[in-house]
Design a protein around this motif. Structure first.
Motif: not given
Length: 82
Positions: A56-57, A60-61, A63
């Protein structure tokens, strides 16, 4: 914006796009292998959640990087045609 600045910005966008693509591909492979490896190795279920949070991290990066590329493209288009 002169031609050299535009070419530099386009190179930056291309580099960021390549990095984002590699991060997406590597994240998916690590996530798939990691979630399959945890039960096979007999590890605790909390390691699956750790792998999920890392994925997920990473997404997000990615994104944020894609958003930066989009904003840079908008700025280039606002400054007129090539």
């Amino acid at each position: 914006m002169n031609r050299d600045d535009r070419q530099t910005a386009e190179r930056v966008m291309a580099r960021k796009g390549r990095i984002a693509a590699v991060v997406i591909a590597v994240t998916m492979v690590v996530w798939l292998v990691g979630t399959a490896l945890v039960p096979w190795m007999g590890w605790e279920a909390r390691y699956v959640f750790l792998i999920d949070m890392a994925a997920i991290a990473a997404f997000l990066w990615v994104f944020v990087v894609i958003w930066q590329i989009w904003r840079l493209r908008q700025q280039l288009n606002e400054n007129g045609p090539r």
